[in-house]
Design a protein around this motif. Structure first.
Motif, short mmCIF file in Angstrom:
data_model
loop_
_atom_site.label_atom_id
_atom_site.label_comp_id
_atom_site.label_asym_id
_atom_site.label_seq_id
_atom_site.Cartn_x
_atom_site.Cartn_y
_atom_site.Cartn_z
N ASN A 1 0.95 -1.26 0.10
CA ASN A 1 0.02 -0.02 0.05
C ASN A 1 0.70 1.32 -0.14
O ASN A 1 1.39 1.77 1.06
N HIS B 1 2.31 5.06 -1.98
CA HIS B 1 2.03 6.30 -2.58
C HIS B 1 2.44 6.63 -3.84
O HIS B 1 4.03 6.52 -3.71
N SER C 1 -5.47 4.42 -12.52
CA SER C 1 -6.57 3.18 -12.38
C SER C 1 -6.05 2.10 -11.77
O SER C 1 -6.37 1.23 -11.07
N GLU D 1 -4.53 2.07 -8.29
CA GLU D 1 -5.39 2.28 -7.41
C GLU D 1 -6.07 1.01 -7.22
O GLU D 1 -6.45 0.39 -6.15
N HIS E 1 -2.78 0.96 -4.28
CA HIS E 1 -1.96 2.07 -3.89
C HIS E 1 -2.84 3.56 -3.95
O HIS E 1 -4.19 3.49 -4.38
N HIS E 2 -2.07 4.32 -3.22
CA HIS E 2 -2.73 5.98 -3.34
C HIS E 2 -2.05 6.52 -4.47
O HIS E 2 -1.13 6.70 -4.47
N PHE F 1 -11.45 9.16 -8.16
CA PHE F 1 -10.68 8.97 -6.86
C PHE F 1 -9.26 9.87 -7.13
O PHE F 1 -8.45 9.80 -5.91
N LEU F 2 -8.81 10.48 -8.03
CA LEU F 2 -7.76 10.76 -8.27
C LEU F 2 -7.64 12.35 -7.90
O LEU F 2 -8.04 13.04 -8.71
#
Length: 394
Positions: free
Chosen positions: A5, A7, A27, A30, A34-35, A53-54
Motif C-alpha cells: 500500500n 503512494h 486506475s 488504485e 495504492h494511493h 478517486f484521483l
C-alpha cells in the motif's frame, strides 16, 4: 506505509496525449491498492476522463520559448512549481514520481530529485519530448511506447523499458472482439477524427475524397466525422451534395463504441490514437500533423505502416485524389481491410498499463524489474491474434 500500500505521484501536462496514459496508470495502481495523486495544470485538472478517486494538484509550469526575455519568468514559475511539489511530497510521501511529459512534469520531477525520491518518465511518442529530454539523465527509468525512440541518447539504454502506451479500459476491452464483418457489398463504416480540436484539413479534403470513389464503393459509405464547430455546416453540406450519409459532431463521448464498428480510420497520428488503433486492430489512413514538434506524429506512424496496418499521407500530399486512391486500394477488397486490421492488431501492446505499473511498483518494493526490455512485448497473445484475424476474414 506497507509494501502493498504505497503512494505514487503522477505528473503530466494538460493534454489528452499526456493524461490518457496517466489516468490509465492511476486506475491500475488504485486497483492494486495504492494511493495516487496527480500534478498537472488547470487544463489537466479539468480534462474529461480523470478518475474520481484521483486528486489533482495544480502547480505553475514555466515555458521556455524562443524569446529570451521570457526565460526569467519561466524560471520563476518552475521554481515556484518545484517548491509546491516539495510540500506535496512531504505530506504525501510518494515511493516514486512518474512523469508523462508536458511542462508541469518538469518542476515535479525536479522536486523528486531534490527530495531524493525515485522517479521515472513515460514517453508516449516515437520521438522523446522536450521535457522528457531534459529529465532523461536524472530519472531512474525511462518507459517507452515504441522500440525505436528518436532523440533518446544511447547512453540511457540501460534504463529504458518498452511498455507501450496505456489506453482506456473501455477501448482495451475491444481487443478480443473480431474485426467487424464486411461483405463485398456491405456497409463500409469510416471514422474520421482530427484530435481533440479537430483538423480543418480533414474537413476540407475528406468529403471530396469520398466523392471521387467509384460509385459502387461510394454508395456503401457510412461516415462518422469529428469536425471543428465552425466547420460542421460546411462539411454537412458537402456530404449532402455528394449524397453520402455522414454523422458529424465536434465531439463524440462514445468513441469506443464508434471504434468498435469502424472498418477504416482516417485522421491524425497522435500517440493515443495509434495506441488505440493497435489495441483494437483497425486499419488506418494517417495524416501526421505537419507542425508537430520534432515531426513526432510522422515518427509515430512508422511501426504500424511498416507492418501493413496503416498508410501515411503527408499533409503536403493529402489531396482528395490521393485520399481516394488510398481508400480504393484498401476498401475494394474486404480481405485487404481485414489483413491490415490484423497487422495493426499485432503492433498493439495490450499489457502496457500492467507492465508500466509493474515497473512503477519496483520502486520502494522489489528490485528494479529487468523485463519488458525492447523487443519482447509482442510475443504475448500471438495465438489470440490469429483468432482475431480468422474472425475478421469470415
Amino acid at each position: 506505509m506497507t509494501g502493498s500500500n504505497r503512494h505514487y505521484v503522477l505528473a503530466a501536462g494538460g493534454t489528452g496525449g499526456h493524461l490518457i496514459p496517466a489516468f490509465a496508470l492511476a486506475s491500475e495502481l488504485e486497483r492494486r491498492g495504492h494511493h495516487v495523486a496527480l500534478v498537472t495544470d488547470e487544463r489537466g485538472a479539468n480534462i474529461p476522463g480523470k478518475p474520481d478517486f484521483l486528486p489533482a494538484h495544480i502547480i505553475p509550469a514555466g515555458r521556455f520559448g524562443k524569446n529570451p526575455l521570457k526565460w526569467l519568468e519561466g524560471l520563476r514559475a518552475v521554481l515556484e512549481g518545484r517548491a509546491m511539489a516539495l510540500r506535496l511530497f512531504k505530506n504525501f510521501a510518494p515511493s516514486a514520481v512518474i512523469g508523462f511529459g508536458g511542462y508541469p512534469a518538469f518542476p515535479a520531477l525536479l522536486a523528486a530529485r531534490k527530495a531524493r525520491i525515485p522517479s521515472l518518465i513515460h514517453e508516449q511518442n516515437a520521438v522523446l519530448g522536450r521535457v522528457n529530454r531534459l529529465l532523461a539523465r536524472q530519472v531512474d527509468a525511462i518507459a517507452t511506447a515504441y522500440p525505436d525512440v528518436k532523440r533518446l541518447k544511447p547512453k540511457y539504454a540501460e534504463k529504458v523499458h518498452l511498455v507501450g502506451n496505456p489506453v482506456r479500459a473501455n477501448v482495451m476491452a475491444l481487443r478480443d472482439e473480431p474485426f467487424p464483418h464486411l461483405s463485398e457489398d456491405g456497409l463500409l463504416r469510416v471514422l474520421v477524427t482530427g484530435g481533440s480540436q479537430g483538423a480543418r484539413i480533414l474537413s476540407e479534403v475528406v468529403p471530396d475524397g469520398m466523392a471521387m470513389l467509384p460509385p459502387a464503393l461510394r454508395q456503401r459509405l457510412q461516415i462518422t466525422q469529428q469536425c471543428r464547430p465552425e466547420d460542421l455546416e460546411q462539411v454537412r453540406r458537402r456530404y449532402s451534395e455528394h449524397d453520402i450519409p455522414a454523422e458529424l459532431a465536434s465531439y463524440f463521448d462514445d468513441m469506443d463504441e464508434r471504434l468498435a464498428d469502424t472498418h477504416l480510420y482516417i485522421g491524425r497520428a497522435g500517440a493515443s490514437t495509434i495506441a488505440e488503433l493497435t489495441a483494437v486492430g483497425r486499419p488506418a489512413i494517417l495524416v501526421p500533423l505537419a507542425i508537430a514538434t520534432d515531426d513526432h506524429q510522422a515518427a509515430n506512424t512508422q511501426e504500424i505502416v511498416a507492418a501493413g496496418g496503416a498508410r501515411s499521407i503527408r499533409e503536403t500530399r493529402f489531396t482528395a485524389k490521393e485520399l481516394a486512391k488510398q481508400i480504393k486500394a484498401l476498401a475494394e477488397q474486404p480481405q485487404a481491410l481485414a489483413t491490415a486490421a490484423h497487422a495493426a492488431w499485432n503492433c498493439g501492446r495490450p499489457h502496457a498499463v500492467s507492465d508500466l505499473a509493474d515497473l512503477v511498483e519496483s520502486f520502494g518494493g522489489a528490485d528494479m524489474m529487468d523485463v519488458i526490455k525492447v523487443g519482447g512485448n509482442n510475443a504475448r497473445g500471438a495465438s489470440q491474434g490469429a483468432a482475431v484475424a480468422q474472425g475478421a476474414a469470415t
